[in-house]
Scaffold this active site. Structure first.
Site, short mmCIF file in Angstrom:
data_model
loop_
_atom_site.label_atom_id
_atom_site.label_comp_id
_atom_site.label_asym_id
_atom_site.label_seq_id
_atom_site.Cartn_x
_atom_site.Cartn_y
_atom_site.Cartn_z
N CYS A 114 0.80 -1.23 0.00
CA CYS A 114 0.00 0.00 0.00
C CYS A 114 0.82 1.28 0.00
O CYS A 114 0.82 2.01 -0.98
CB CYS A 114 -0.95 -0.01 1.20
SG CYS A 114 -2.18 -1.31 1.09
N1 LIG Z 1 -2.57 -6.51 1.54
C1 LIG Z 1 -3.00 -5.46 2.18
O1 LIG Z 1 -2.64 -5.24 3.33
C2 LIG Z 1 -3.98 -4.49 1.55
C3 LIG Z 1 -4.60 -3.54 2.37
C4 LIG Z 1 -5.50 -2.64 1.81
C5 LIG Z 1 -5.76 -2.70 0.45
N2 LIG Z 1 -5.14 -3.63 -0.35
C6 LIG Z 1 -5.49 -3.65 -1.76
O2 LIG Z 1 -6.33 -4.77 -2.00
C7 LIG Z 1 -6.10 -5.31 -3.31
C8 LIG Z 1 -5.74 -6.79 -3.20
O3 LIG Z 1 -4.52 -6.92 -2.49
P1 LIG Z 1 -4.06 -8.27 -1.81
O4 LIG Z 1 -2.94 -7.90 -0.89
O5 LIG Z 1 -5.22 -9.01 -1.25
O6 LIG Z 1 -3.49 -9.06 -3.09
P2 LIG Z 1 -3.05 -10.61 -3.16
O7 LIG Z 1 -2.00 -10.67 -4.19
O8 LIG Z 1 -2.78 -11.12 -1.78
O9 LIG Z 1 -4.35 -11.38 -3.69
C9 LIG Z 1 -4.90 -11.15 -4.93
C10 LIG Z 1 -5.45 -12.45 -5.47
O10 LIG Z 1 -6.16 -12.13 -6.68
C11 LIG Z 1 -5.96 -13.19 -7.60
N3 LIG Z 1 -6.26 -12.70 -8.94
C12 LIG Z 1 -5.53 -11.89 -9.73
N4 LIG Z 1 -6.19 -11.63 -10.88
C13 LIG Z 1 -7.36 -12.26 -10.81
C14 LIG Z 1 -8.48 -12.36 -11.70
N5 LIG Z 1 -8.51 -11.71 -12.86
N6 LIG Z 1 -9.52 -13.12 -11.32
C15 LIG Z 1 -9.50 -13.77 -10.14
N7 LIG Z 1 -8.49 -13.70 -9.27
C16 LIG Z 1 -7.43 -12.94 -9.59
C17 LIG Z 1 -4.53 -13.62 -7.36
O11 LIG Z 1 -4.29 -14.93 -7.82
C18 LIG Z 1 -4.40 -13.48 -5.83
O12 LIG Z 1 -4.70 -14.69 -5.17
C19 LIG Z 1 -4.99 -4.44 -3.91
O13 LIG Z 1 -5.59 -3.42 -4.66
C20 LIG Z 1 -4.31 -3.84 -2.70
O14 LIG Z 1 -3.70 -2.60 -2.98
C21 LIG Z 1 -4.27 -4.54 0.19
#
Ligand SMILES: NC(=O)c1ccc[n+]([C@@H]2O[C@H](COP(=O)([O-])OP(=O)(O)OC[C@H]3O[C@@H](n4cnc5c(N)ncnc54)[C@H](O)[C@@H]3O)[C@@H](O)[C@H]2O)c1
Length: 431
Positions: free
Chosen positions: A274
């Site tokens: 982030c």
């Molecule tokens: N990790 C954090 O602490 C956090 C906190 C707040 C916001 N975010 C935001 O949340 C969002 C997700 O982050 P995350 O950390 O959970 O990511 P992540 O990489 O842990 O998980 C994302 C998942 O989405 C899947 N994926 C990708 N493309 C796909 C598709 N087209 N169809 C289906 N599945 C698909 C991937 O295989 C993966 O398992 C991002 O925008 C991030 O900036 C993350």
């Protein structure tokens, strides 16, 4: 009964089927909260390993214990699939896919675009779509809305669309998906109302805002606020160092002010999915409007220079002992981007290791959460943390202050110690 009332009734009876696209750090905890609230949840992911694990009741996300997930899978409350044509089944679909930066540091919304295309192919009347991935203001209205309306359905009437930013703080023992207030910005008031009704049983506080753009900007303000304040306190650490003043003493004393001050702490730079990335989404959008977001640029500059600053401290600590960086053993403690988690993404430890290796140092590391490191040219295994490994290092560097490390031993046994986190008692920095 219209779709709006129908969905609100389905929320009240928990008969709505909830879909989550992207079952990572954000999607899986959300799926679990929705299932524990009584909904049936269908998770979608393109990674077969993730889907197989979840269907076997195994969690790959540290904040979701396998036992908690296993119970819900066994009870039939959560299942997962790679088959995106099944997106027709859920009543409500939360999109939680990654939003990284491209090599040129521009937003990479290709995952959002792919997920949107999948939803657009199967969208049916009465469905709700919620984008939760962090992104630039305008994404929901400019990218998702036209794609979802392509088949003739009308937003706010036939289907509902909102942006609801994710605030999850992995590893936080107090705040989780359920008790962290959640912002909802619908494209129409009915969209906000329906999403609030559906999330209500799973999330304690929902805060409606007037538009998806406002909701998108809430997330960017929050993370820019952190990036800028971390940049400020990192600069203050450099200032204090030059003046021979203990920055931690200054921060703690300032923090006794009961109003108008909020404590941020200096360190080796910023990491995670982030803080180092999200402000660039806003900066990029504003560039397209011919406006330069100066605070974001400056904070990014200072924060990304911190690894170099701390590597110089190592070089100077070695120098004090009559040693050169070349050929010296440096033991890095903690490589995750923050304490008590197993996430390496954008961790400043990676820059620090690369810089040390470039100087010719022999780098070892210890991290109880990360047994192996294979990132962009860095390939290392975690060494055990013992009096021997500490004594064998020419310099020990604390990069991530995991709670369980024995800092008394680290302080006692290290020949030279550089503490980027003030993890050991006494003055920070090299000694
Ligand atoms: N990790 C954090 O602490 C956090 C906190 C707040 C916001 N975010 C935001 O949340 C969002 C997700 O982050 P995350 O950390 O959970 O990511 P992540 O990489 O842990 O998980 C994302 C998942 O989405 C899947 N994926 C990708 N493309 C796909 C598709 N087209 N169809 C289906 N599945 C698909 C991937 O295989 C993966 O398992 C991002 O925008 C991030 O900036 C993350």
């Amino acid at each position: 009964m219209g779709y709006e009332q129908d969905l609100i009734a389905k929320a009240q009876s928990r008969s709505a089927v909830m879909g989550v696209i992207g079952l990572g750090y954000v999607g899986l905890p959300l799926a679990v909260e929705l299932a524990e609230a009584g909904y049936r949840v269908l998770g979608f992911d393109v990674t077969a390993r993730v889907v197989e694990g979840i269907n076997a009741g195994r969690s790959h996300v540290q904040d979701v214990p396998t036992e908690r997930l296993g119970k819900l899978v066994k009870a039939g409350k959560i299942s997962a699939t790679t088959d995106l044509s099944r997106l027709r089944e859920p009543d409500c679909i939360a999109i939680c896919v990654p939003t990284p930066l491209s090599k040129t540091r521009d937003p990479d919304v290709s995952y959002i675009s792919a997920a949107t295309d999948s939803v657009a192919k199967t969208i049916r009347p009465g469905q709700v779509v919620i984008l939760q991935s962090t992104t630039y203001p305008g994404t929901t209205r400019e990218m998702l809305l036209p794609a979802l309306e392509r088949g003739g359905l009308k937003v706010g009437k036939d289907f509902f669309l909102a942006f609801s930013p994710e605030r999850v703080d992995p590893g936080n023992p107090r705040f989780n998906t359920r008790n962290t207030p959640k912002i909802v910005g619908g494209v129409t008031p009915a969209c906000t109302k329906v999403v609030t009704a559906l999330y209500g049983p799973a999330i304690e506080t929902l805060v409606g805002v007037s538009s998806p753009e406002a909701a998108e900007l809430v997330k960017l303000l929050e993370n820019t606020f952190r990036a800028v304040n971390i940049g400020l306190v990192n600069e203050m650490a450099i200032v204090c160092d030059k003046l021979g003043v203990d920055v931690w003493e200054v921060i703690e004393a300032a923090n006794t002010k009961p109003f108008g001050f909020m404590k941020f702490t200096p360190g080796p730079g910023v990491g995670g999915h982030c803080i180092p990335l999200d402000p660039h989404y806003l900066a990029w959008k504003m560039r397209s409007l011919n406006y330069r977001t100066r605070f974001i640029e400056l904070a990014g500059e200072i924060n990304s220079e911190m690894p170099e600053y701390w590597v110089e401290k190592v070089v100077s600590a070695l120098n004090d002992r009559g040693k050169a960086a070349r050929g010296s053993t440096v033991l890095v403690l903690g490589v995750a981007y923050k304490k008590d988690i197993d996430d390496l993404r954008e961790s400043p430890a990676l820059d620090i290791i690369r810089l040390l290796e470039r100087l010719g140092a022999k780098v070892q590391y210890h991290d109880p959460f990360i047994p192996e490191l294979h990132e962009d040219g860095v390939a290392l295994k975690s060494s055990p943390l013992t009096a021997e490994t500490l004594r064998a290092a020419d310099c020990v560097m604390i990069v991530t202050d995991h709670t369980t490390l024995d800092y008394a031993m680290v302080q006692r046994e290290s020949r030279a110690l550089v503490d980027t986190r003030h993890a050991v008692a006494g003055r920070p920095g090299a000694r």
